[in-house]
Write a protein that holds these residues in place. Sequence first.
Motif, PDB file in Angstrom:
ATOM      1  N   ASN A 101     -23.394  25.932  51.011  1.00 64.95           N
ATOM      2  CA  ASN A 101     -22.036  25.460  50.684  1.00 64.95           C
ATOM      3  C   ASN A 101     -21.409  24.681  51.828  1.00 64.95           C
ATOM      4  N   ALA A 102     -21.840  24.993  53.052  1.00 66.58           N
ATOM      5  CA  ALA A 102     -21.237  24.339  54.220  1.00 66.58           C
ATOM      6  C   ALA A 102     -21.885  22.998  54.563  1.00 66.58           C
ATOM      7  N   VAL A 103     -23.020  22.687  53.993  1.00 64.17           N
ATOM      8  CA  VAL A 103     -23.724  21.446  54.323  1.00 64.17           C
ATOM      9  C   VAL A 103     -23.013  20.268  53.652  1.00 64.17           C
ATOM     10  N   PRO A 104     -22.670  19.228  54.391  1.00 65.64           N
ATOM     11  CA  PRO A 104     -22.048  18.043  53.793  1.00 65.64           C
ATOM     12  C   PRO A 104     -23.028  17.327  52.870  1.00 65.64           C
ATOM     13  N   GLU A 105     -22.500  16.718  51.821  1.00 60.90           N
ATOM     14  CA  GLU A 105     -23.370  16.077  50.848  1.00 60.90           C
ATOM     15  C   GLU A 105     -24.083  14.854  51.417  1.00 60.90           C
ATOM     16  N   ASN A 106     -23.449  14.190  52.429  1.00 58.21           N
ATOM     17  CA  ASN A 106     -24.055  12.979  52.984  1.00 58.21           C
ATOM     18  C   ASN A 106     -25.103  13.264  54.054  1.00 58.21           C
ATOM     19  N   LEU A 107     -25.354  14.587  54.320  1.00 59.30           N
ATOM     20  CA  LEU A 107     -26.365  14.947  55.320  1.00 59.30           C
ATOM     21  C   LEU A 107     -27.748  14.792  54.696  1.00 59.30           C
ATOM     22  N   ASN A 108     -28.738  15.064  55.447  1.00 56.55           N
ATOM     23  CA  ASN A 108     -30.123  14.928  54.985  1.00 56.55           C
ATOM     24  C   ASN A 108     -30.293  15.524  53.580  1.00 56.55           C
ATOM     25  N   PRO A 109     -30.710  14.721  52.575  1.00 55.85           N
ATOM     26  CA  PRO A 109     -30.805  15.219  51.202  1.00 55.85           C
ATOM     27  C   PRO A 109     -31.860  16.306  51.033  1.00 55.85           C
ATOM     28  N   ASN A 110     -32.856  16.328  51.910  1.00 54.54           N
ATOM     29  CA  ASN A 110     -33.905  17.351  51.795  1.00 54.54           C
ATOM     30  C   ASN A 110     -33.414  18.720  52.269  1.00 54.54           C
ATOM     31  N   LEU A 111     -32.340  18.717  53.059  1.00 55.04           N
ATOM     32  CA  LEU A 111     -31.868  19.993  53.594  1.00 55.04           C
ATOM     33  C   LEU A 111     -31.406  20.942  52.493  1.00 55.04           C
ATOM     34  N   SER A 112     -30.687  20.418  51.536  1.00 56.15           N
ATOM     35  CA  SER A 112     -30.215  21.258  50.432  1.00 56.15           C
ATOM     36  C   SER A 112     -31.385  21.834  49.641  1.00 56.15           C
ATOM     37  N   GLU A 113     -32.409  21.003  49.446  1.00 58.96           N
ATOM     38  CA  GLU A 113     -33.586  21.482  48.713  1.00 58.96           C
ATOM     39  C   GLU A 113     -34.282  22.599  49.471  1.00 58.96           C
ATOM     40  N   HIS A 114     -34.403  22.445  50.781  1.00 56.49           N
ATOM     41  CA  HIS A 114     -35.042  23.485  51.601  1.00 56.49           C
ATOM     42  C   HIS A 114     -34.234  24.774  51.571  1.00 56.49           C
ATOM     43  N   LEU A 115     -32.905  24.629  51.596  1.00 61.53           N
ATOM     44  CA  LEU A 115     -32.069  25.831  51.528  1.00 61.53           C
ATOM     45  C   LEU A 115     -32.230  26.545  50.190  1.00 61.53           C
ATOM     46  N   GLN A 116     -32.332  25.780  49.123  1.00 59.39           N
ATOM     47  CA  GLN A 116     -32.525  26.380  47.807  1.00 59.39           C
ATOM     48  C   GLN A 116     -33.875  27.095  47.714  1.00 59.39           C
ATOM     49  N   GLN A 117     -34.910  26.470  48.266  1.00 60.75           N
ATOM     50  CA  GLN A 117     -36.228  27.109  48.259  1.00 60.75           C
ATOM     51  C   GLN A 117     -36.231  28.385  49.091  1.00 60.75           C
ATOM     52  N   ALA A 118     -35.569  28.332  50.260  1.00 57.87           N
ATOM     53  CA  ALA A 118     -35.499  29.529  51.101  1.00 57.87           C
ATOM     54  C   ALA A 118     -34.724  30.639  50.394  1.00 57.87           C
TER      55      ALA A 118
END
Length: 409
Positions: free
Chosen positions: A236-253
């Motif tokens: 929730n704290a990750v900005p949307e304009n940051l690395n797009p793969n980061l959100s995917e990695h967080l979801q997988q984790a």
Amino acid sequence: MRFSAAAVERRNEIRRGTTSKHAWERWQPIVDRSFGLLLLLAFILSQTEPEMPLPTRLAILVCSAALGVWYLAGSGQRGRLNRSLHLIGYFVVGWLIWFVLVNLNAFFFLLLFVLFPYVFIATVLPTAIFLMVILNLLVFITLNRISSEVAAQWMLFMGLTTAGASLLGYFVEDIIRQSKERQRLIGELQATREHLAQSQREAGILSERHRLAGELHDTIAQGLIGIVTHLEAAENAVPENLNPNLSEHLQQAKAIARSSLDETRRFIWAMRSVVFEDRAFHDGLRHVLESWSKTSGLPANLVITGAECALSPEHEFTILRVIQEALANVARHARASQVTVTLSYTPDALLLDINDNGCGFDPEHIQGRGFGLTNMRYRVGQLGGTLTVESEANEGTTIMAQLPVKAVP
């Protein structure tokens, strides 16, 4: 500690309330040989009398053979002549043969040394006393022909002897009865001690499993919950304009952490006993199904049929773990929309059916590769039961376990 084969057999005999041999069985060979030797000795001595007529010799021969056959017939049927009338008839025939022999020749009085104890060995005490009276009357008649004075002395002696033997027999019989009762109590005590020891072992195992389940819940499970919480917060704290793969990695984790949490919870369920949850067995099973339904989002119903009875902790644990393993397989593989668990009580077995309406599979195709099914079969087999699986593609799956049970009071 290791025991010899004789010690183990003796312990099993005590548990069954039996001894290796009754006293009459141990003494019977001696009595049999004594009768044969005395009959042969009496016959030989009777034949040494030079003035005995030939018809008398032949009569002694025939009656001696008849008495031997009578004894052998009774020895072969011993234990089958269990009715008093049969026994009385059998012994009266033998007494009459002996009566003829002793009137032909007095040497056959030697057989009394065996005939009297033989009665006590082969019959119960009241019948033995009655048969002794008959035999004494035949002796009295025979002696009275020889000398009335000797006959009177014999009757006085045998009357006192019979009375004393009867009292002694009842005394011995009472001791034997007490010994059997004591032996039965010892067997029950031994069985109770073994049952208590088994119960203590089971209680220790259940207590340790409960402790380990609590430790897992308080450490690993809580740690995984914390990881999931932090991952959600980080996502929730990750900005949307940051690395797009980061959100995917967080979801997988987060998915891996949730999956590990689910596995940990299933393991905790397997470790804990519904007894320690302060619930009755069936209420505990319903709680397990409700918890699984909340986690998986699938409805699960529990159906109980037959006359319910208390089960041993081992049976409760096995049923619980089979259900948990089957539900875990349904959640992972079945793509089902409903699960029904049926517990059926029969007089000598407990039947467990777990049915889902999922995609099904080929049981032969996964034979030997599915650890879950192998584990379930092992657990059921440990209690002498069987587990079978019926499944077809798009026809759902039914797991059937049959456990032999004895009701626990």
